[in-house]
Design a protein around this motif. Sequence first.
Motif, PDB file in Angstrom:
ATOM      1  N   PRO A 218       0.824  -1.212   0.000  1.00 57.65           N
ATOM      2  CA  PRO A 218       0.000   0.000   0.000  1.00 57.65           C
ATOM      3  C   PRO A 218       0.862   1.268   0.000  1.00 57.65           C
ATOM      4  N   VAL A 219       0.220   2.365  -0.351  1.00 56.08           N
ATOM      5  CA  VAL A 219       0.884   3.663  -0.389  1.00 56.08           C
ATOM      6  C   VAL A 219       0.252   4.570   0.662  1.00 56.08           C
ATOM      7  N   LEU A 220       1.073   5.238   1.429  1.00 58.43           N
ATOM      8  CA  LEU A 220       0.595   6.205   2.402  1.00 58.43           C
ATOM      9  C   LEU A 220       1.032   7.594   1.948  1.00 58.43           C
ATOM     10  N   LEU A 221       0.061   8.422   1.533  1.00 59.77           N
ATOM     11  CA  LEU A 221       0.341   9.795   1.139  1.00 59.77           C
ATOM     12  C   LEU A 221       0.269  10.678   2.383  1.00 59.77           C
ATOM     13  N   VAL A 222       1.375  11.300   2.717  1.00 60.00           N
ATOM     14  CA  VAL A 222       1.430  12.178   3.887  1.00 60.00           C
ATOM     15  C   VAL A 222       1.523  13.623   3.394  1.00 60.00           C
ATOM     16  N   PHE A 223       0.467  14.398   3.619  1.00 54.32           N
ATOM     17  CA  PHE A 223       0.412  15.785   3.153  1.00 54.32           C
ATOM     18  C   PHE A 223       1.028  16.697   4.224  1.00 54.32           C
ATOM     19  N   VAL A 224       2.003  17.496   3.810  1.00 53.45           N
ATOM     20  CA  VAL A 224       2.725  18.362   4.739  1.00 53.45           C
ATOM     21  C   VAL A 224       2.813  19.764   4.155  1.00 53.45           C
ATOM     22  N   LEU A 247       4.757  -0.440   3.985  1.00 56.66           N
ATOM     23  CA  LEU A 247       4.109   0.699   3.337  1.00 56.66           C
ATOM     24  C   LEU A 247       5.111   1.439   2.461  1.00 56.66           C
ATOM     25  N   THR A 248       4.615   1.989   1.364  1.00 60.72           N
ATOM     26  CA  THR A 248       5.386   2.947   0.586  1.00 60.72           C
ATOM     27  C   THR A 248       4.932   4.330   1.024  1.00 60.72           C
ATOM     28  N   ILE A 249       5.733   4.979   1.845  1.00 61.93           N
ATOM     29  CA  ILE A 249       5.371   6.285   2.375  1.00 61.93           C
ATOM     30  C   ILE A 249       5.854   7.367   1.405  1.00 61.93           C
ATOM     31  N   VAL A 250       4.953   8.275   1.062  1.00 56.40           N
ATOM     32  CA  VAL A 250       5.255   9.358   0.122  1.00 56.40           C
ATOM     33  C   VAL A 250       4.826  10.674   0.756  1.00 56.40           C
ATOM     34  N   VAL A 251       5.721  11.636   0.761  1.00 58.13           N
ATOM     35  CA  VAL A 251       5.423  12.953   1.312  1.00 58.13           C
ATOM     36  C   VAL A 251       4.982  13.878   0.177  1.00 58.13           C
ATOM     37  N   VAL A 252       3.877  14.585   0.386  1.00 55.21           N
ATOM     38  CA  VAL A 252       3.351  15.527  -0.609  1.00 55.21           C
ATOM     39  C   VAL A 252       3.319  16.911   0.015  1.00 55.21           C
ATOM     40  N   GLY A 253       4.100  17.832  -0.556  1.00 54.77           N
ATOM     41  CA  GLY A 253       4.190  19.177  -0.001  1.00 54.77           C
ATOM     42  C   GLY A 253       3.764  20.243  -0.979  1.00 54.77           C
ATOM     43  N   TYR A 286      -8.215  14.461  -3.020  1.00 53.91           N
ATOM     44  CA  TYR A 286      -8.426  13.512  -1.920  1.00 53.91           C
ATOM     45  C   TYR A 286      -9.213  14.132  -0.766  1.00 53.91           C
ATOM     46  N   ARG A 287      -9.677  15.374  -0.948  1.00 52.40           N
ATOM     47  CA  ARG A 287     -10.457  16.087   0.067  1.00 52.40           C
ATOM     48  C   ARG A 287      -9.704  16.178   1.390  1.00 52.40           C
ATOM     49  N   VAL A 288      -8.447  16.526   1.300  1.00 49.41           N
ATOM     50  CA  VAL A 288      -7.618  16.733   2.483  1.00 49.41           C
ATOM     51  C   VAL A 288      -7.599  18.219   2.783  1.00 49.41           C
ATOM     52  N   ARG A 289      -7.950  18.578   4.001  1.00 51.30           N
ATOM     53  CA  ARG A 289      -8.146  19.990   4.325  1.00 51.30           C
ATOM     54  C   ARG A 289      -7.022  20.631   5.107  1.00 51.30           C
ATOM     55  N   GLY A 290      -6.144  19.861   5.691  1.00 52.43           N
ATOM     56  CA  GLY A 290      -5.097  20.460   6.508  1.00 52.43           C
ATOM     57  C   GLY A 290      -3.851  19.613   6.524  1.00 52.43           C
ATOM     58  N   THR A 291      -2.828  20.136   7.167  1.00 50.04           N
ATOM     59  CA  THR A 291      -1.572  19.412   7.313  1.00 50.04           C
ATOM     60  C   THR A 291      -1.161  19.405   8.779  1.00 50.04           C
ATOM     61  N   PRO A 292      -0.507  18.300   9.221  1.00 49.37           N
ATOM     62  CA  PRO A 292      -0.263  17.085   8.443  1.00 49.37           C
ATOM     63  C   PRO A 292      -1.508  16.213   8.372  1.00 49.37           C
ATOM     64  N   SER A 293      -1.680  15.522   7.277  1.00 50.69           N
ATOM     65  CA  SER A 293      -2.755  14.564   7.084  1.00 50.69           C
ATOM     66  C   SER A 293      -2.214  13.408   6.251  1.00 50.69           C
ATOM     67  N   ALA A 294      -2.890  12.268   6.351  1.00 55.26           N
ATOM     68  CA  ALA A 294      -2.422  11.094   5.616  1.00 55.26           C
ATOM     69  C   ALA A 294      -3.591  10.351   4.999  1.00 55.26           C
ATOM     70  N   VAL A 295      -3.354   9.809   3.808  1.00 55.00           N
ATOM     71  CA  VAL A 295      -4.343   9.001   3.095  1.00 55.00           C
ATOM     72  C   VAL A 295      -3.704   7.666   2.760  1.00 55.00           C
ATOM     73  N   LEU A 296      -4.365   6.584   3.163  1.00 52.67           N
ATOM     74  CA  LEU A 296      -3.848   5.237   2.898  1.00 52.67           C
ATOM     75  C   LEU A 296      -4.530   4.666   1.666  1.00 52.67           C
ATOM     76  N   ILE A 297      -3.724   4.227   0.703  1.00 45.27           N
ATOM     77  CA  ILE A 297      -4.218   3.640  -0.548  1.00 45.27           C
ATOM     78  C   ILE A 297      -3.708   2.209  -0.628  1.00 45.27           C
ATOM     79  N   ASP A 298      -4.629   1.246  -0.796  1.00 46.91           N
ATOM     80  CA  ASP A 298      -4.179  -0.147  -0.842  1.00 46.91           C
ATOM     81  C   ASP A 298      -3.502  -0.458  -2.173  1.00 46.91           C
TER      82      ASP A 298
END
Length: 343
Positions: A218-224, A247-253, A286-298
Amino acid sequence: MLIEYGVWVTRLALAVVFGLSAWGKLTDRAGTRQAVGDFGVPVRWVPAVAWGLPVVEAVLAVGVVLPWTAAAAAIGVLLLLTVFTAVIVRLLRLGKRPACSCFGAASATPIGARSIVRNGVLMLLAALVLWGAIAYPSVPEALPADAATGLALVAVLCAAIAWLVGQVGALRRRLDEQALSTLGAEGLPVGSVAPEFELLDVAGERTNLADLLAPGRPVLLVFVHPGCELCAALARELPRWQARTALTIVVVGNGDAAQQAAWGVEQGLGDIPSLVQQGNEAALRYRVRGTPSAVLIDADGRVAAPVARGAIATRELIIARKSVRAQLSSRSNGQRAAANGRS
């Protein structure tokens, strides 16, 4: 004659930079007051500094153009940049990254190493202006009138274009913020197909969701955000979680590739991919409203959990994923052992 042209161009360039800075601050009064306060100016002095700073910058912008005040204005620029750089270094050492707002709303980005480099370049430019004003005091009178005037008009045109580009960027950020506020419920439904995206990595290459998905991982998108201290604290933990989970952790800034790369190095992200969204394009999808937030994708490309809002929720999501994987692995091992016993 070529050197005289260079002297005139450096003075016009410095005038454009400080003119845009003064205009940006004067047209964004609220942002300027906020930035002045965040930079440590006592509250009672904030209004005076918020007004006085752009006025001083405007005077310096005019001063570097006039031949009889160019040297004094260049010295003033050097002193102002020295003080500003010292304040930035102090804040960074304290772990603070307030928004600079050096050019008003068009540059409401957190300070960092890039701010110091930018100030260093401007200080070098101011030193060249000072040298030129002393060595060639007759510029621009010594130049042909049409050439000197033409270069001045080009400088004004460049300033206008830079201002328009900044306004477009500020408008895009406001539209993104408005869109985020009207998204409805935060996050996508669990089980829905994860929206595709195409973002830049720190090397300037484009990366999409398909590039990140791997079989069974899975991929974990971490919004920062670079200016978020909670994001920085969470980012420093991600390499450890990456090593302990499947997990494949990916940071999105937000920002640009160079700024994101510097932030990633500062937080010790290591091999964790770091992507940059223009505005909030991925967050909107992904309807992410703030940081930090994370979305898990299988691994099948579907949303696997509700949005984890905040550093604590992100840690809990990672721990929960790790626990589920451990239970599934234990159950699988038990089934294999039972099958071997029957055989």
